[in-house]
Design a protein around this motif. Sequence first.
Motif, PDB file in Angstrom:
ATOM      1  N   SER A  85       0.819  -1.220   0.000  1.00  0.00           N
ATOM      2  CA  SER A  85       0.000   0.000   0.000  1.00  0.00           C
ATOM      3  C   SER A  85       0.851   1.269   0.000  1.00  0.00           C
ATOM      4  N   ALA A  86       2.148   1.163   0.336  1.00  0.00           N
ATOM      5  CA  ALA A  86       3.037   2.324   0.297  1.00  0.00           C
ATOM      6  C   ALA A  86       3.867   2.379  -0.983  1.00  0.00           C
ATOM      7  N   ALA A  87       3.915   1.274  -1.734  1.00  0.00           N
ATOM      8  CA  ALA A  87       4.751   1.193  -2.931  1.00  0.00           C
ATOM      9  C   ALA A  87       4.113   1.972  -4.084  1.00  0.00           C
ATOM     10  N   VAL A  88       4.907   2.875  -4.668  1.00  0.00           N
ATOM     11  CA  VAL A  88       4.414   3.759  -5.735  1.00  0.00           C
ATOM     12  C   VAL A  88       5.255   3.573  -6.991  1.00  0.00           C
ATOM     13  N   LEU A  89       4.584   3.469  -8.126  1.00  0.00           N
ATOM     14  CA  LEU A  89       5.246   3.403  -9.422  1.00  0.00           C
ATOM     15  C   LEU A  89       4.445   4.281 -10.380  1.00  0.00           C
ATOM     16  N   THR A  90       5.115   5.258 -10.971  1.00  0.00           N
ATOM     17  CA  THR A  90       4.468   6.092 -11.997  1.00  0.00           C
ATOM     18  C   THR A  90       5.328   6.046 -13.250  1.00  0.00           C
ATOM     19  N   ALA A  91       4.684   5.859 -14.381  1.00  0.00           N
ATOM     20  CA  ALA A  91       5.415   5.736 -15.641  1.00  0.00           C
ATOM     21  C   ALA A  91       4.535   6.179 -16.804  1.00  0.00           C
ATOM     22  N   PRO A  92       5.170   6.660 -17.897  1.00  0.00           N
ATOM     23  CA  PRO A  92       4.399   7.083 -19.064  1.00  0.00           C
ATOM     24  C   PRO A  92       3.950   5.925 -19.964  1.00  0.00           C
ATOM     25  N   ASP A  93       4.573   4.730 -19.799  1.00  0.00           N
ATOM     26  CA  ASP A  93       4.221   3.591 -20.650  1.00  0.00           C
ATOM     27  C   ASP A  93       4.593   2.292 -19.952  1.00  0.00           C
ATOM     28  N   SER A  94       4.141   1.172 -20.514  1.00  0.00           N
ATOM     29  CA  SER A  94       4.366  -0.119 -19.868  1.00  0.00           C
ATOM     30  C   SER A  94       5.833  -0.555 -19.908  1.00  0.00           C
ATOM     31  N   LEU A  95       6.577  -0.169 -20.956  1.00  0.00           N
ATOM     32  CA  LEU A  95       8.001  -0.506 -21.012  1.00  0.00           C
ATOM     33  C   LEU A  95       8.730   0.124 -19.827  1.00  0.00           C
ATOM     34  N   THR A  96       8.504   1.412 -19.617  1.00  0.00           N
ATOM     35  CA  THR A  96       9.135   2.114 -18.489  1.00  0.00           C
ATOM     36  C   THR A  96       8.661   1.507 -17.172  1.00  0.00           C
ATOM     37  N   ALA A  97       7.384   1.175 -17.073  1.00  0.00           N
ATOM     38  CA  ALA A  97       6.843   0.571 -15.854  1.00  0.00           C
ATOM     39  C   ALA A  97       7.561  -0.733 -15.527  1.00  0.00           C
ATOM     40  N   HIS A  98       7.816  -1.562 -16.529  1.00  0.00           N
ATOM     41  CA  HIS A  98       8.512  -2.831 -16.287  1.00  0.00           C
ATOM     42  C   HIS A  98       9.986  -2.606 -15.936  1.00  0.00           C
ATOM     43  N   GLN A  99      10.598  -1.582 -16.503  1.00  0.00           N
ATOM     44  CA  GLN A  99      11.974  -1.246 -16.113  1.00  0.00           C
ATOM     45  C   GLN A  99      12.017  -0.809 -14.649  1.00  0.00           C
ATOM     46  N   LEU A 100      11.038  -0.006 -14.238  1.00  0.00           N
ATOM     47  CA  LEU A 100      10.955   0.425 -12.839  1.00  0.00           C
ATOM     48  C   LEU A 100      10.647  -0.768 -11.926  1.00  0.00           C
ATOM     49  N   LEU A 101       9.792  -1.659 -12.381  1.00  0.00           N
ATOM     50  CA  LEU A 101       9.487  -2.867 -11.616  1.00  0.00           C
ATOM     51  C   LEU A 101      10.758  -3.666 -11.370  1.00  0.00           C
TER      52      LEU A 101
END
Length: 196
Positions: A85-101
């Motif tokens: 519930s505290a973990a935050v991920l913001t990204a402009p696209d799914s590729l960036t989201a998976h890199q952040l993941l």
Amino acid sequence: MKFILVLILNLSATILFGQSVVEWAPTFELELTDFQSPQTEINESFKSYSLYSGANIDFSFHMTTGQFMFTKNFNSKVATTFNRSAAVLTAPDSLTAHQLLNFGKYSFDLTELYARRFRKELNECKGAFSDVSFYKPIYEEIQANMNEEHARVLKQTDLGRKSDLLQMEHQQVLSEIEILSDYCKTCKPPKKKKQK
């Protein structure tokens, strides 16, 4: 009847909190769905990206003075947790989201590595006549070193966007976790051999 209702509410809150916090395990792997903060979003209108991993080292113990005096193994008292519930991920696209993941996965494993280092230091530094606060300087140094390493890799990998470099750093962390296998949460550290 009121007692039963209060009991049900307390159990519900415990179950919900329990589902929100996950302890590190070698078989557990973070997914995008684990970033459950309301601020988590993948939105093409975003010009930037961010990540708060939600990983922490938790340490607490409750024991009598006698128990404390004869305790050297604090492995079970140190936990590596991920707060969904505290973990935050913001990204402009799914590729960036998976890199952040992937960086989030690295961060969770890095936290476990430093938890193992903390457990090892506790085991090596605790004496029969140690003060209850003996762990404070150890914890502060471990936390500072972990933050420094986290910041170094964050900068070098551009928060995981340089995936080859992140993969190399992550593999190094996993190797070091394996080296410290005696300091997992449920493990019993080896006893020191007496000098002759």
